[in-house]
Design a protein around this motif. Structure first.
Motif, PDB file in Angstrom:
ATOM      1  N   UNK A 104      51.403   3.916  37.520  1.00 42.67           N
ATOM      2  CA  UNK A 104      51.458   5.323  37.144  1.00 42.67           C
ATOM      3  C   UNK A 104      52.555   5.516  36.114  1.00 42.67           C
ATOM      4  N   UNK A 105      52.319   6.444  35.185  1.00 45.49           N
ATOM      5  CA  UNK A 105      53.428   6.874  34.330  1.00 45.49           C
ATOM      6  C   UNK A 105      54.437   7.545  35.252  1.00 45.49           C
ATOM      7  N   UNK A 110      58.980   5.695  31.537  1.00 47.03           N
ATOM      8  CA  UNK A 110      59.395   4.332  31.197  1.00 47.03           C
ATOM      9  C   UNK A 110      58.180   3.452  30.969  1.00 47.03           C
ATOM     10  N   UNK A 111      58.187   2.638  29.942  1.00 46.61           N
ATOM     11  CA  UNK A 111      57.087   1.682  29.786  1.00 46.61           C
ATOM     12  C   UNK A 111      57.140   0.616  30.878  1.00 46.61           C
ATOM     13  N   UNK A 112      56.014  -0.059  31.103  1.00 48.90           N
ATOM     14  CA  UNK A 112      55.990  -1.075  32.145  1.00 48.90           C
ATOM     15  C   UNK A 112      56.833  -2.285  31.722  1.00 48.90           C
ATOM     16  N   UNK A 134      56.666  -5.821  31.792  1.00 47.95           N
ATOM     17  CA  UNK A 134      55.757  -6.922  32.087  1.00 47.95           C
ATOM     18  C   UNK A 134      56.490  -8.239  31.962  1.00 47.95           C
ATOM     19  N   UNK A 170      48.371   4.382  27.911  1.00 47.37           N
ATOM     20  CA  UNK A 170      49.567   5.215  27.923  1.00 47.37           C
ATOM     21  C   UNK A 170      50.589   4.736  26.901  1.00 47.37           C
ATOM     22  N   UNK A 171      50.540   3.432  26.580  1.00 42.83           N
ATOM     23  CA  UNK A 171      51.541   2.865  25.674  1.00 42.83           C
ATOM     24  C   UNK A 171      50.867   2.008  24.621  1.00 42.83           C
ATOM     25  N   UNK A 213      57.204  -1.615  24.277  1.00 38.97           N
ATOM     26  CA  UNK A 213      56.175  -0.584  24.370  1.00 38.97           C
ATOM     27  C   UNK A 213      56.708   0.763  23.933  1.00 38.97           C
ATOM     28  N   UNK A 214      55.841   1.564  23.350  1.00 39.87           N
ATOM     29  CA  UNK A 214      56.186   2.940  23.007  1.00 39.87           C
ATOM     30  C   UNK A 214      55.057   3.837  23.495  1.00 39.87           C
ATOM     31  N   UNK A 241      41.377   6.747  39.649  1.00 38.92           N
ATOM     32  CA  UNK A 241      42.503   6.266  40.442  1.00 38.92           C
ATOM     33  C   UNK A 241      42.035   5.147  41.359  1.00 38.92           C
ATOM     34  N   UNK A 279      46.870  12.436  43.328  1.00 41.52           N
ATOM     35  CA  UNK A 279      47.085  12.120  41.916  1.00 41.52           C
ATOM     36  C   UNK A 279      46.314  13.080  41.011  1.00 41.52           C
ATOM     37  N   UNK A 326      49.774  18.803  35.373  1.00 46.02           N
ATOM     38  CA  UNK A 326      50.598  18.243  34.300  1.00 46.02           C
ATOM     39  C   UNK A 326      49.917  18.417  32.941  1.00 46.02           C
TER      40      UNK A 326
END
Lengths: 228, 228
Positions: free
Chosen positions: A120-121, A126-128, A130, B108-109, B132-133, B157, B164, B171
């Motif tokens: 989840x974000x 924060x980015x993951x 890895x 997401x990134x 990542x960004x 999910x 969620x 959100x």
């Protein structure tokens, strides 16, 4: 269509009685149950080579990562996702094979901290983080098998093809390595193969993947040791 | 096939005269020219919804990440790869749309330090250091447009769907959010939609994606404000 089938049927049986294992497509490394790291391989080149090997009379096992392609007629396809899966499927068949052609674009790394649930974000966005761990080198491992199959590798490069391909052939310890430029081949229906072996370099013309695959099978058959 | 087309043709024209933008499929974020981070979305759900919206009389633009699916008849498809591409394509059409349905599984990134050339395994066999960004939040941004379209979001999910999905609806600021369990839906031909709106929760039965999409279009049409 009928003409194509006739042409296929009348290909010389250069691999009659030979058992061939071929890998094709991308591998897909899980980040979580939904996200993956993969590559742009469509699988078309590997599938064309599997078809050409079957046309040439071989018994073909095609170990395939996720693609949108139908299994070629007469070929046994084993579906895998990750490099680890592909490694297991290849090792199960390689010892009894006469020829191994590694066409798949196998991931060099997998995600060591892959999550069992969808990441989840979080609130801080924060980015993951890895962490990567190296995958087994399937081709090099098969090439090292005592009494293993004759091995053909592939190198899809975006630059310095000759330099990278020769280095890769040495590193993997294989008698024949086929290079192509990723940007000329990936996803498309044509390709230009460059063959690297002990004798030097042979550049095939730009061909449809079907025709390039048939030319490659001829080149392999000419080099393949006679059956003991 | 003919029966299917008759059924399609005779769907009630609940969205006649409406302009609809729909996103579908995965996005694909480059690591280098060959490797990508993507997700397992087949695009089937989004394509089924695009078809159902067209059957219901809407003018449909389908902004699609890489999938193996043909464009649905009568739908204008715009092909994109990355989340940034999808964002640009959606923003170009969203202001004039009456309805936006965000079905795509958007990354997401993205990889901030993506390489222009294929990353090589180096001598020390170090894994790549990916930075990542965050990607733009396409749905939230469209939902915030003044005079923007009515927005429907999706939440796939793997656990705690209700919790969620409600949190995501808040959100993103959208009137309707459709939840499903990724493991029940991804890649398959059936799905179970759960609708979350201001009135609460409505769970649809497990249906083929075609039928689920038609039911969803009916549910949307019943909620969509009349044209000004």
């Amino acid at each position: 269509q009928l003409l194509q089938e006739l042409v296929a049927f009348t290909q010389p049986k250069l691999l009659a009685g030979r058992r061939v294992v071929i890998t094709a497509g991308p591998t897909s490394e899980k980040i979580d149950p939904v996200r993956v790291i993969t590559n742009r391989s469509s699988g078309k080149t590997g599938y064309a080579i599997a078809r050409a090997a079957h046309e040439a009379g071989a018994q073909v096992v095609l170990v395939s990562g996720p693609t949108a392609l139908p299994a070629p007629h007469g070929v046994r396809r084993v579906d895998v996702e990750s490099a680890a899966d592909m490694h297991a499927a290849v090792m199960a068949g390689a010892r009894d094979a006469d020829l191994f052609i590694a066409v798949a674009a196998v991931a060099d790394w997998h995600v060591a901290n892959a999550s069992g649930n969808k990441l989840k974000k979080n609130a801080s966005n924060q980015p993951p983080a890895l962490q990567f761990a190296p995958n087994p080198d399937i081709l090099a491992e098969v090439a090292r098998l005592p009494d293993g199959p004759w091995c053909v590798g592939f190198a899809a490069e975006t630059e310095n093809l000759h330099e990278h391909a020769q280095a890769k052939r040495q590193r993997k310890g294989v008698p024949l390595l086929v290079g192509n430029l990723a940007q000329d081949s990936m996803g498309g229906d044509t390709t230009t193969f460059v063959l690297f072996d002990d004798q030097g370099i042979e550049e095939l013309p730009k061909l449809s993947k079907t025709d390039a695959a048939r030319r490659l099978i001829k080149a392999i058959a000419a080099r393949l040791p006679r059956k003991a």
